[in-house]
Write an enzyme that holds these catalytic residues in place. Structure first.
Site, mmCIF file in Angstrom:
data_model
loop_
_atom_site.group_PDB
_atom_site.id
_atom_site.type_symbol
_atom_site.label_atom_id
_atom_site.label_comp_id
_atom_site.label_asym_id
_atom_site.label_seq_id
_atom_site.Cartn_x
_atom_site.Cartn_y
_atom_site.Cartn_z
ATOM 1 N N GLU A 430 0.779 -0.954 -0.127
ATOM 2 C CA GLU A 430 -0.018 -0.011 0.026
ATOM 3 C C GLU A 430 0.878 1.268 -0.041
ATOM 4 O OE1 GLU A 430 -2.987 -0.393 -0.672
ATOM 5 O OE2 GLU A 430 -2.887 -2.569 -0.206
ATOM 6 N N GLY A 431 2.112 1.153 -0.736
ATOM 7 C CA GLY A 431 2.853 2.330 -0.757
ATOM 8 C C GLY A 431 3.852 2.038 0.493
#
Length: 572
Positions: A430-431
């Site tokens: 998620e980054g």
């Protein structure tokens, strides 16, 4: 395997004495009070402790398997998910318009903490489904919402998001998957995606993929990416043209099926506007980033429980004065140092997660549009901090807790090595946390022309000033001054300067935020009961043993980029 104890007493303390839950609910017109919230959390905790935690170790050892092209989850997972859905947990905080219960988001956040503590692999299934539901609700057509949201919100069907490709990770401008329009209004989606959590499994009859792809007329780069809803089974019950190419072999979360997904002209429908898919997907990703931060918190809390229990029982060495022995290792100062570092993060993180969740609810439910906008900006500011800081501290906490057990922490019997392995992914997906730090420095500090972060700092300063006699408030005030100085220096900084400072800046931001929470908890903890006494003692520990990191971080930020960029690339 040691048991898991849901932190209900801490939730009660935060709701009633720190966060002003009842007042916040009244301001938003919600008919929910702290007593009801605790009742819900107690039931959620029982489910996590009694049904999910016992599956955690076996799920890790067995893992999900690919059998004849289909994913088979570990024993007990499908049955536990069925019970989870039957109890209504997936719909807890979802919009009643789509079948949700509409309860406050803070209950969802703390349910996510308990899910992550009890069984992180399991918790990803409903977490990803919730994110998919939110993206569809925000951007899809009325027809798609009617067809897919009720089953996703209830948890009958699950969701997955498909972004990453072998050549397109953080840089989605390199994405190659294609979507070709069909005469019936649908699209033929073709391409391969990797690292797709919950991409396939045997826990639900349908899996709804949100897939990023390019239309034939797409401009290059991220401005040419569109979002498509691609179900495993089409509305007529026919299997879609998508398959699992492989399961990734991973360091941790073995029970969670992380798939290589092949889309071979799979039927999909456009979600949102053409070439605006990344904006639509970020609705899902921002929700997931908050959830991932809570994963780090949950694992840290579970690891602390097991390490503290072990330290009270394990007999090794003699007392400091040499008169007793062997003594429980909890008597040794270094063991206490490790345990208290973990606990100081967990309890402050839990409070900050609750505060952020209340802002989330305020942004969606408050009657005043200006108040909604203010709260929404605060959630945007805190999202990269929660995601990155909670997962960094969460992984570090798992390692510290493992160290408490010594050699026993390195073997499977006690479960500590699984926490270390499982926690590591949260810093990556998620980054990555470096990307989150760049987002904080490069985008979030500029929100409202800088007014959002300045207002946040003023809010903290007001609480610290009101508690000026407490050492945690005094030390937090000193750290806040360093943070403000760094913020001014980074405004308008070039790319290299921002990149050099970002990770240190985010950690400093988190430490100040934790100091703020510890100040609020210490102010509230005026009683003589054991919980209140422990809160005051923990606040002092945080002030004296963890906040001193602030000066080192500030010095590193002030050092700039020169020492990082001086070495030529070929010299590495």
């Amino acid at each position: 395997m040691p048991s898991y104890i849901p932190p209900i007493d801490d939730y009660r303390f935060l709701l009633n004495e720190v966060l002003g839950f009842d007042l916040a609910m009244a301001e938003q017109g919600q008919d929910v009070d702290a007593d009801l919230a605790i009742t819900v959390l107690e039931e959620a905790g029982k489910f996590c402790a009694e049904q999910l935690h016992p599956l955690n170790r076996e799920g890790d050892e067995q893992g999900s398997r690919l059998v004849d092209g289909a994913v088979v989850t570990p024993p007990g997972f499908a049955e536990a998910y069925g019970a989870f859905v039957a109890a209504g947990w997936p719909a807890l905080a979802a919009d009643p318009a789509h079948g949700g219960q509409g309860l406050p988001f803070i209950l969802q956040q703390w349910l996510d903490e308990m899910l992550s503590a009890a069984n992180l692999s399991f918790g990803l299934f409903p977490g990803l489904t919730r994110g998919a539901s939110e993206a569809i609700a925000a951007h899809a057509s009325k027809e798609l919402k009617a067809r897919y949201l009720p089953a996703l919100v209830s948890g009958e069907w699950t969701g997955a998001m498909a972004l990453t490709e072998s050549s397109a990770g953080t840089d989605l401008a390199l994405l190659k998957a294609r979507a070709v329009p069909r005469d019936d209004g649908g699209y033929a989606v073709t391409g391969q995606k990797i690292f797709i959590s919950s991409g396939d499994h045997d826990m639900a009859p349908n899996i709804i993929h949100l897939v990023l792809a390019r239309l034939p007329d797409a401009p290059p780069g991220v401005k040419g990416i569109s979002l498509f809803l691609v179900p495993k089974y089409l509305p007529d019950g026919v299997r879609n043209a998508m398959s699992v190419g492989a399961l990734e072999k991973k360091m941790g979360i073995h029970a969670q099926p992380t798939c290589v997904m092949n889309y071979d002209g799979a039927t999909g429908w456009l979600v949102g506007e053409p070439h605006r898919g990344l904006a639509a997907m970020f609705t899902m990703m921002n929700a997931e980033r908050l959830m991932v931060g809570i994963q780090g918190l949950g694992i840290a809390g579970a690891a602390y429980q097991q390490a503290a229990s072990y330290a009270k029982d394990r007999l090794q060495g003699r007392s400091a004065d040499g008169t007793r022995g062997p003594v429980p290792i909890i008597d040794h100062a270094d063991v206490r140092r490790m345990l208290l570092k973990v606990r100081a993060f967990v309890e402050a993180g839990r409070a900050l997660a609750g505060w952020t969740a209340l802002q989330f609810d305020r942004a969606h439910r408050h009657a005043d549009a200006a108040e909604r906008a203010k709260a929404d900006a605060l959630v945007a500011l805190m999202t990269p901090v929660v995601k990155a800081a909670f997962t960094d501290f969460g992984f570090e906490s798992a390692v510290e807790a493992q160290q408490v057990l010594g050699g026993h922490g390195y073997i499977r019997e006690w479960g500590m090595e699984q926490y270390v392995r499982d926690a590591r992914i949260a810093q990556i997906y998620e980054g990555t946390n470096g990307v989150q730090a760049l987002d904080l420095v490069g985008r979030k500090l500029a929100l409202g022309g800088g007014a959002v972060v300045d207002g946040f700092f003023e809010m903290i300063a007001d609480d610290l000033d009101a508690a000026a006699d407490l050492i945690v408030a005094q030390r937090s005030r000193d750290a806040l001054a360093l943070l403000r100085e760094a913020t001014v220096a980074l405004r308008g900084a070039g790319a290299d300067a921002a990149g050099a400072a970002a990770v240190d800046y985010l950690r400093l931001f988190a430490l100040v935020s934790f100091g703020w929470m510890w100040t609020r908890m210490a102010v509230a903890a005026t009683g003589e009961g054991s919980l209140h006494q422990a809160k005051r003692q923990m606040a002092e520990f945080f002030a004296l043993r963890m906040l001193p990191q602030a000066r080192g971080l500030a010095a590193a930020i002030a050092a700039g980029e020169a020492s990082l960029m001086a070495l030529l690339a070929e010299a590495f």
